[in-house]
Design a protein around this motif. Structure first.
Motif, PDB file in Angstrom:
ATOM      1  N   VAL A  89       0.855  -1.181   0.000  1.00 10.59           N
ATOM      2  CA  VAL A  89       0.000   0.000   0.000  1.00 10.59           C
ATOM      3  C   VAL A  89       0.890   1.229   0.000  1.00 10.59           C
ATOM      4  O   VAL A  89       1.582   1.513   0.975  1.00 10.59           O
ATOM      5  CB  VAL A  89      -0.940   0.033   1.220  1.00 10.59           C
ATOM      6  N   GLY A  90       0.896   1.947  -1.115  1.00 10.31           N
ATOM      7  CA  GLY A  90       1.732   3.130  -1.254  1.00 10.31           C
ATOM      8  C   GLY A  90       2.760   2.965  -2.347  1.00 10.31           C
ATOM      9  O   GLY A  90       3.662   2.122  -2.239  1.00 10.31           O
TER      10      GLY A  90
ATOM     11  N   ASP B  93      -2.062   2.501  -4.899  1.00 17.11           N
ATOM     12  CA  ASP B  93      -1.939   3.880  -4.422  1.00 17.11           C
ATOM     13  C   ASP B  93      -3.215   4.638  -4.763  1.00 17.11           C
ATOM     14  O   ASP B  93      -3.766   4.474  -5.854  1.00 17.11           O
ATOM     15  CB  ASP B  93      -0.736   4.585  -5.061  1.00 17.11           C
TER      16      ASP B  93
ATOM     17  N   THR C  64       2.543   3.965   3.353  1.00 22.91           N
ATOM     18  CA  THR C  64       1.665   5.051   2.928  1.00 22.91           C
ATOM     19  C   THR C  64       2.233   6.449   3.129  1.00 22.91           C
ATOM     20  O   THR C  64       1.661   7.427   2.657  1.00 22.91           O
ATOM     21  CB  THR C  64       0.327   4.961   3.677  1.00 22.91           C
TER      22      THR C  64
END
Length: 328
Positions: free
Chosen positions: A10-11, A34, A130
């Motif tokens: 995630v990111g 993202d 993140t």
């Protein structure tokens, strides 16, 4: 549910991409999500900024980072990371927000949403990389959401021959004020502390102090904003409360880590430092299979971890997952 992967990241910032590159080199399948574009945090940087680090120190996965000057610009960095995604053949799904992550019997279910539909992806493990830029620190004062107020600064052209209020005492606030003076804005800086933060770059401070001395920047120490209205702001300091002209307000107050995804998973954070509980050797949190990477690991001290040292987190994570997969 779409086909499962070894690692859901995630990111899509530099540290998230570095984790994807490392996963691929360890023979693991990975997918990166993202809510914005690739390296959207760098996209939010001031338009003409030049990195403090050299290109070599912010490169990832041994991909060369050619630059025209001594250090990379924002535009060169964005081009470089786009190139890494293409050259490494990474699977990156941009503008796909991760809404929640649930534990399953085989790992995790990553629930995401695009503008068109909702999706679910199965993953053996997850990485939360993140960063901070989605969660600016709010002042919590009336008028903070007005259209002329922003927590991000790209360039000062809009403030030419207008009144600009900068809030903050860190490096971002100082560089924002300098840029605004350079385009002909009338600048006031408000900081709740008695002096600059320790993050100020030593070569930037003399120029700022020179502008304060000659009156081109009006400085208000030990002062806080108590209300924002169209074209002006109310500030309170040692001399009491006053109104300051402010056609544009730039809140350079920093960013905070978000627990939107980690909290429901049970990741514990230190109550004082906001650092997530994790093993530095593997970056695995107190929740098995949930890893943290990048600036999120620095907690409240966002200057402790950046691209230079956060890019190595992905290798630690990928090596750990590769080892554990061979022992099963």
């Amino acid at each position: 549910m779409s086909a499962g992967v070894d690692l859901a990241i995630v990111g899509a910032g530099p540290c998230g991409l570095a984790a994807a590159v490392a996963a691929k080199r360890h023979g693991l399948s990975a997918i990166v999500f993202d809510r914005g574009s690739v390296v959207s945090s760098i996209e939010q940087y001031p338009t003409y900024i030049t990195f403090f680090s050299t290109a070599e120190k912010i490169s990832i996965g041994d991909f060369p980072f050619p630059v025209a000057g001594e250090k990379p610009t924002r535009r060169e960095a964005m081009a470089y990371y786009r190139g890494v995604v293409a050259q490494a053949g990474l699977t990156v799904r941009t503008f796909e927000k991760v809404e929640r992550i649930e534990r399953t019997t085989t790992g995790f279910a990553v629930h995401t949403r695009t503008a068109e539909a909702a999706h679910v992806t199965a993953a053996r493990a997850v990485v939360i990389a993140t960063g901070y830029f989605a969660t600016p620190r709010a002042l919590g004062v009336p008028g903070e959401s007005l259209p002329h107020v922003t927590h991000y600064f790209r360039e000062g052209h809009e403030a030419f021959q207008r009144d600009a209020l900068v809030v903050g005492g860190g490096n971002s606030a100082v560089e924002t004020a300098l840029d605004l003076v350079g385009v002909g804005a009338r600048v006031t800086v408000v900081h709740l502390g008695p002096t600059f933060d320790r993050t100020i770059k030593p070569w930037v401070r003399p120029a700022f102090e020179g502008y304060v001395a000659d009156g081109r920047i009006r400085m208000r120490w030990d002062t806080r904003v108590t209300a924002i209205r169209p074209a002006w702001a109310e500030v309170t300091g040692p001399g009491g409360t006053e109104t300051v002209r402010a056609d544009h307000v730039y809140l350079m107050t920093g960013f905070s880590p978000s627990s939107e995804l980690t909290g429901p998973l049970g990741v514990r954070f230190d109550p004082e430092t906001n650092v997530p509980e994790h093993d530095p050797a593997t970056m695995e949190s107190n929740v098995p299979g949930v890893h943290v990477a990048g600036v999120l690991v620095s907690g409240n001290d966002a200057n402790r971890i950046f691209i230079e040292n956060g890019r190595d987190h992905g290798e630690l994570i990928a090596a750990h997952l590769a080892r554990t997969s061979t022992t099963r």
